[in-house]
Enzyme design. Structure first.
Site: not given
Ligand code: AMP
Length: 281
Positions: A30-31, A33-34, A36, A149, A152, A175
């Site tokens: 959640g929270y 951003h672009e 996601h 990530d 991951q 991104v």
């Molecule tokens: P999170 O909410 O941080 O657990 O991220 C959820 C998903 O979004 C994961 O697959 C992350 O790798 C991906 N993600 C987070 N930040 C970015 C980004 N800047 N660019 C691309 N994918 C992202």
């Protein structure tokens, strides 16, 4: 857009959908951003039904990490996902995902021993566990993960392969903000001055990319460059700078094949990670 909070309902809906449609899942905390949203658009491109999970997974946070203060804003996330024509938000609470006497965990060995796994003990066990649960609950054909990530992503790919999970993991490039900072929900912790310092991470990666392009293959030289750039201002604490084989994540001395430069540091109290692939192709 349907918001589903229970495992049972989600599994029922997934069974129904799978009869004639392809489900794409974007797991998130959640929270949004672009970064996601780009993943959501990718899922839309390759599947008929897009599900986004929002779950701040406690098992992937260490005892001294930011679980309690991790940013949350469901209404904002819901608005953003509505705009993307997301079909389903899976939004369980902690008890729904980890009921009493929960005892099963998934460990992806070897890959967890490098990069963030060295300092964030148990983190990737939490990640692999929750992601495999989400796969069993949402039953996607595709699951989109960000390269931001990187470890991951590699761990999930390996888990899917090793456990013969019947879905395709789809990677998506990092991104960035217009100035290069990798988007992250944790960027919200940064003060304006810290955000400025955080740009050094991108600057150091660009420098290494340029040196690599010019033929430099010696890892100690490339790592030293990153160190120099990150140390050029006070307040950036390096956790690791590694150049590793892009598949095994084992650190190397010379770049012969596809490699990944991965960086973790603290800017003020905020832990940031970033990476870039170094390859000739
Ligand atoms: P999170 O909410 O941080 O657990 O991220 C959820 C998903 O979004 C994961 O697959 C992350 O790798 C991906 N993600 C987070 N930040 C970015 C980004 N800047 N660019 C691309 N994918 C992202």
């Amino acid at each position: 857009m349907r918001i589903i909070e229970t495992v049972k309902e989600m599994q029922g809906v997934a069974d129904e959908l799978r009869k004639d449609r392809k489900i794409g899942l974007v797991p998130t905390m959640g929270y949004l951003h672009e970064g996601h949203i780009a993943l959501v658009k990718k899922a839309r491109e390759i599947s008929d039904v897009v599900a986004v999970s929002i779950f701040v997974n406690p098992t992937q946070f260490g005892p001294s990490e930011d679980l309690a203060r991790y940013p949350r804003d469901f209404e904002r996330d819901r608005g953003l996902l509505e705009r993307e024509k997301t079909d389903i938000i899976f939004f369980p609470d902690v008890k729904e995902m980890y009921p009493e006497r929960y005892s099963t965990y998934i460990q992806v060995r070897e890959l967890e021993n490098h990069l963030c796994g060295k300092t964030r003990t148990g983190h990737f066990i939490g990640v692999a566990t929750v992601v495999s649960k989400l796969f069993n609950i949402v039953k996607p054909h595709f699951a989109v993960f960000g390269q931001k990530d990187y470890q991951q992503l590699k761990i999930i790919e390996r888990m899917v392969r090793d456990l013969n999970m019947d879905l395709k993991v789809v990677p998506y490039p990092t991104v960035r903000e217009p100035d290069g900072l990798a988007m992250s929900s944790r960027n919200t912790y940064l003060s304006p001055a810290e955000r400025e310092k955080a740009l050094l991470i991108y600057a150091s990666m660009k420098k290494v990319e340029a040196l690599f392009k010019a033929g430099q293959r010696d890892v100690s030289v490339l790592r030293e460059e990153v160190k120099q750039v990150l140390s050029s201002e006070e307040g950036v604490q390096i956790e690791y700078i590694t150049i590793s084989d892009a598949e095994t994540l084992v650190e190397i001395d010379r770049i012969e094949n596809k490699a990944v430069l991965a960086i973790a540091c603290r800017v003020g109290k905020t832990r940031l990670i970033d990476n870039t692939i170094l390859t000739e192709a």
